[in-house]
Design an enzyme around this catalytic site. Structure first.
Site, short mmCIF file in Angstrom:
data_model
loop_
_atom_site.label_atom_id
_atom_site.label_comp_id
_atom_site.label_asym_id
_atom_site.label_seq_id
_atom_site.Cartn_x
_atom_site.Cartn_y
_atom_site.Cartn_z
N GLU A 122 7.82 83.82 46.13
CA GLU A 122 8.05 85.22 45.75
C GLU A 122 6.91 86.11 46.24
O GLU A 122 5.73 85.77 46.04
CB GLU A 122 8.15 85.32 44.21
CG GLU A 122 9.32 84.55 43.64
CD GLU A 122 9.43 84.68 42.11
OE1 GLU A 122 8.65 85.44 41.50
OE2 GLU A 122 10.30 84.00 41.54
N GLU A 189 16.63 90.13 44.96
CA GLU A 189 17.10 90.03 43.58
C GLU A 189 17.09 91.38 42.88
O GLU A 189 16.07 92.08 42.86
CB GLU A 189 16.24 89.01 42.80
CG GLU A 189 16.71 88.84 41.36
CD GLU A 189 16.17 87.58 40.68
OE1 GLU A 189 15.56 86.74 41.35
OE2 GLU A 189 16.40 87.46 39.46
O1 KIV Z 1 14.90 80.51 40.34
C1 KIV Z 1 16.02 80.88 40.74
O2 KIV Z 1 17.07 80.38 40.31
C2 KIV Z 1 16.06 81.93 41.75
C3 KIV Z 1 17.37 82.57 42.04
C4 KIV Z 1 17.79 83.43 40.92
C5 KIV Z 1 17.38 83.27 43.32
O3 KIV Z 1 15.05 82.28 42.28
#
Ligand code: KIV
Length: 271
Positions: A122, A189
């Site tokens: 991220e 997201e």
């Molecule tokens: O951790 C997760 O499931 C994610 C998705 C929502 C993209 O990062």
């Protein structure tokens, strides 16, 4: 006898071609062998071992507590169930932010011990050097921008991100940077659909949206949400394809009744 399987495996290159051919990419999460087998058999292009495992599997309020060892364990379980899909694993909070060397070590462990085909992390500019280091080691990296749940305590809310111009501009510039750094795809997201469209049109790598509208190159959902196992979680972007919570609790209560009444096991079910 050939050691190569007949099944055509999905690679990062396949996803790139899918964007070029305007074929939508499908991604779902899985955290265990049995689910991964079903999700793969259902034809999904990519399986994400999301750090959402912290919420869904372990019952934590945020994704922050899950460890690299725990994510590696989930990844090992998933990999054993997958024949076709590209397996992408999240690096959890605290395993890549501090310095590029640590980030590379974490990514290498995820590939070597977990057996992932790619990792997801991220952030944008702030983790530029970590991404560079991991990509330079030959590890495919998927970016993640917008609502990045590992930063939830900084955001203070799970509401839609980048509604304001300044945050939207930073997101576009981060997306371009991730492309430049060699990321093979980018999860977007919970951002406005128009912004996701703009990002998707301005980069050559595929965007995979969750709560980011229909103009992304693909879509991702958390498996437990889309099959209706999480009753208490109903964001606008979620489409439930089953109501497994009701199905499963119904089956369990029927089993309880059958055992209590000595209906189960019957003669045919006995040796
Ligand atoms: O951790 C997760 O499931 C994610 C998705 C929502 C993209 O990062």
């Amino acid at each position: 006898m050939s050691v190569h399987s007949e099944i055509k495996k999905i690679t990062t290159e396949t996803l790139r071609k899918m964007k070029f051919d305007k074929e939508k990419i499908t991604m779902l999460t899985a955290y265990d062998f049995t689910t991964a087998k079903m999700v793969d058999a259902g034809g999904v292009d990519s399986i994400l071992i999301g750090d959402s495992a912290a919420n869904v599997m372990a019952g934590h309020e945020t994704t922050l507590p899950i460890t690299l060892n725990q994510m590696i364990y989930h990844t090992q379980c998933v990999v054993r169930g997958v024949e076709r899909a590209l397996v992408v694993a999240d690096l959890p909070f605290g395993t890549y932010q501090s310095n590029p060397e640590k980030a590379l070590d974490s990514a290498v462990r995820m590939m070597k011990e977990g057996g992932a085909h790619a990792i997801k992390i991220e952030g944008g500019k702030e983790i530029e050097e970590s991404i560079r280091k991991i990509v330079n080691a030959g590890i495919p990296v998927c970016g993640h921008l917008g609502l990045t749940p590992q930063s939830i305590y900084q955001f203070g809310t799970y509401k839609v991100r980048a509604k304001e111009d300044a945050e939207a501009e930073k997101l576009i510039s981060d997306a371009k940077l991730l492309e430049e750094l060699g990321c093979f795809a980018l999860v977007l997201e919970k951002i406005p659909a128009d912004l996701a469209k703009k990002v998707t049109e301005s980069i050559s790598i595929p965007t995979i949206g969750i709560g980011a509208g229909q103009n992304c190159d693909g879509q991702v959902l958390v498996y437990h949400d889309m099959v209706g196992m999480n009753q208490g979680f109903s964001p606008k972007f979620l489409r439930r394809y089953l109501d497994l919570y009701t199905e499963i609790t119904g089956a369990v209560s029927q089993y309880v009744k059958d055992v209590k009444s000595s209906d189960f096991p019957n003669e045919k079910e006995s040796y």
